[in-house]
Design a protein around this motif. Structure first.
Motif, PDB file in Angstrom:
ATOM      1  N   ALA A   1      39.194  40.446  38.041  1.00  0.00           N
ATOM      2  CA  ALA A   1      39.585  41.792  37.652  1.00  0.00           C
ATOM      3  C   ALA A   1      41.105  41.853  37.584  1.00  0.00           C
ATOM      4  N   LYS A   2      41.666  42.691  38.386  1.00  0.00           N
ATOM      5  CA  LYS A   2      43.119  42.878  38.386  1.00  0.00           C
ATOM      6  C   LYS A   2      43.827  41.607  38.869  1.00  0.00           C
ATOM      7  N   VAL A   3      44.897  41.257  38.169  1.00  0.00           N
ATOM      8  CA  VAL A   3      45.720  40.109  38.536  1.00  0.00           C
ATOM      9  C   VAL A   3      46.713  40.549  39.606  1.00  0.00           C
ATOM     10  N   THR A   4      46.915  39.697  40.618  1.00  0.00           N
ATOM     11  CA  THR A   4      47.837  39.996  41.711  1.00  0.00           C
ATOM     12  C   THR A   4      48.801  38.830  41.899  1.00  0.00           C
ATOM     13  N   LYS A   5      49.735  38.987  42.824  1.00  0.00           N
ATOM     14  CA  LYS A   5      50.673  37.906  43.151  1.00  0.00           C
ATOM     15  C   LYS A   5      49.948  36.664  43.647  1.00  0.00           C
ATOM     16  N   ASP A   6      48.793  36.853  44.252  1.00  0.00           N
ATOM     17  CA  ASP A   6      48.032  35.742  44.806  1.00  0.00           C
ATOM     18  C   ASP A   6      47.129  35.055  43.784  1.00  0.00           C
ATOM     19  N   SER A   7      47.030  35.633  42.597  1.00  0.00           N
ATOM     20  CA  SER A   7      46.186  35.028  41.562  1.00  0.00           C
ATOM     21  C   SER A   7      46.739  33.657  41.179  1.00  0.00           C
ATOM     22  N   ILE A   8      45.842  32.715  40.998  1.00  0.00           N
ATOM     23  CA  ILE A   8      46.219  31.362  40.594  1.00  0.00           C
ATOM     24  C   ILE A   8      46.424  31.356  39.073  1.00  0.00           C
ATOM     25  N   ILE A   9      47.543  30.793  38.651  1.00  0.00           N
ATOM     26  CA  ILE A   9      47.888  30.802  37.229  1.00  0.00           C
ATOM     27  C   ILE A   9      46.765  30.210  36.384  1.00  0.00           C
ATOM     28  N   GLY A  10      46.233  29.076  36.792  1.00  0.00           N
ATOM     29  CA  GLY A  10      45.158  28.442  36.033  1.00  0.00           C
ATOM     30  C   GLY A  10      43.941  29.336  35.885  1.00  0.00           C
ATOM     31  N   ASP A  11      43.602  30.081  36.926  1.00  0.00           N
ATOM     32  CA  ASP A  11      42.455  30.998  36.871  1.00  0.00           C
ATOM     33  C   ASP A  11      42.716  32.130  35.886  1.00  0.00           C
ATOM     34  N   VAL A  12      43.931  32.658  35.916  1.00  0.00           N
ATOM     35  CA  VAL A  12      44.296  33.735  34.988  1.00  0.00           C
ATOM     36  C   VAL A  12      44.186  33.231  33.553  1.00  0.00           C
ATOM     37  N   LEU A  13      44.711  32.046  33.292  1.00  0.00           N
ATOM     38  CA  LEU A  13      44.681  31.492  31.941  1.00  0.00           C
ATOM     39  C   LEU A  13      43.260  31.161  31.495  1.00  0.00           C
ATOM     40  N   ASP A  14      42.415  30.736  32.419  1.00  0.00           N
ATOM     41  CA  ASP A  14      41.015  30.461  32.070  1.00  0.00           C
ATOM     42  C   ASP A  14      40.310  31.740  31.623  1.00  0.00           C
ATOM     43  N   MET A  15      40.568  32.814  32.331  1.00  0.00           N
ATOM     44  CA  MET A  15      39.911  34.089  32.031  1.00  0.00           C
ATOM     45  C   MET A  15      40.566  34.822  30.859  1.00  0.00           C
ATOM     46  N   TYR A  16      41.879  34.713  30.766  1.00  0.00           N
ATOM     47  CA  TYR A  16      42.638  35.466  29.763  1.00  0.00           C
ATOM     48  C   TYR A  16      43.657  34.542  29.084  1.00  0.00           C
ATOM     49  N   PRO A  17      43.213  33.647  28.207  1.00  0.00           N
ATOM     50  CA  PRO A  17      44.125  32.674  27.604  1.00  0.00           C
ATOM     51  C   PRO A  17      45.291  33.304  26.838  1.00  0.00           C
ATOM     52  N   ASP A  18      45.082  34.494  26.310  1.00  0.00           N
ATOM     53  CA  ASP A  18      46.150  35.146  25.546  1.00  0.00           C
ATOM     54  C   ASP A  18      47.340  35.553  26.418  1.00  0.00           C
ATOM     55  N   THR A  19      47.163  35.536  27.731  1.00  0.00           N
ATOM     56  CA  THR A  19      48.276  35.914  28.610  1.00  0.00           C
ATOM     57  C   THR A  19      49.315  34.806  28.725  1.00  0.00           C
ATOM     58  N   ALA A  20      49.033  33.640  28.169  1.00  0.00           N
ATOM     59  CA  ALA A  20      49.996  32.531  28.233  1.00  0.00           C
ATOM     60  C   ALA A  20      51.355  32.947  27.687  1.00  0.00           C
TER      61      ALA A  20
ATOM     62  N   PRO B   1      49.647  20.130  36.599  1.00  0.00           N
ATOM     63  CA  PRO B   1      48.785  20.305  37.778  1.00  0.00           C
ATOM     64  C   PRO B   1      49.197  21.467  38.681  1.00  0.00           C
ATOM     65  N   SER B   2      50.480  21.770  38.743  1.00  0.00           N
ATOM     66  CA  SER B   2      50.923  22.881  39.599  1.00  0.00           C
ATOM     67  C   SER B   2      50.328  24.204  39.148  1.00  0.00           C
ATOM     68  N   ALA B   3      50.220  24.401  37.850  1.00  0.00           N
ATOM     69  CA  ALA B   3      49.688  25.660  37.328  1.00  0.00           C
ATOM     70  C   ALA B   3      48.223  25.850  37.708  1.00  0.00           C
ATOM     71  N   ARG B   4      47.531  24.770  37.949  1.00  0.00           N
ATOM     72  CA  ARG B   4      46.113  24.864  38.302  1.00  0.00           C
ATOM     73  C   ARG B   4      45.919  25.339  39.739  1.00  0.00           C
ATOM     74  N   GLY B   5      46.949  25.212  40.572  1.00  0.00           N
ATOM     75  CA  GLY B   5      46.777  25.595  41.962  1.00  0.00           C
ATOM     76  C   GLY B   5      47.861  26.488  42.518  1.00  0.00           C
ATOM     77  N   GLU B   6      48.790  26.899  41.672  1.00  0.00           N
ATOM     78  CA  GLU B   6      49.928  27.685  42.141  1.00  0.00           C
ATOM     79  C   GLU B   6      49.707  29.167  41.849  1.00  0.00           C
TER      80      GLU B   6
END
Length: 66
Positions: free
Chosen positions: A2-21, A35-40
């Motif tokens: 749902a809502k993206v937060t400071k704790d959201s993992i970049i890779g997860d956000v991009l998986d769900m919402y690729p246009d946010t790149a 690899p950092s984007a997948r876990g940061e």
């Protein structure tokens, strides 16, 4: 996701919402495939890149309708 937060993992956000790149690219985060984007978290990446996580999160949430 749902809502993206400071704790959201970049890779997860991009998986769900690729246009946010584009919002990550705008602030100089051009290594979204590394690899950092997948876990940061957004907060961690913004600290490394010297950018405001709250501004990025606001843009992303506005774009995804949250």
């Amino acid at each position: 996701m749902a809502k993206v937060t400071k704790d959201s993992i970049i890779g997860d956000v991009l998986d769900m919402y690729p246009d946010t790149a584009e919002y990550f690219f705008e602030i100089g985060m051009h290594c979204l495939g590394c690899p950092s984007a997948r876990g940061e978290s957004i907060e961690m990446a913004c600290a490394v890149h010297g950018t405001d996580p709250d501004a990025l999160i606001a843009k992303i949430n506005a774009a995804i309708g949250e």
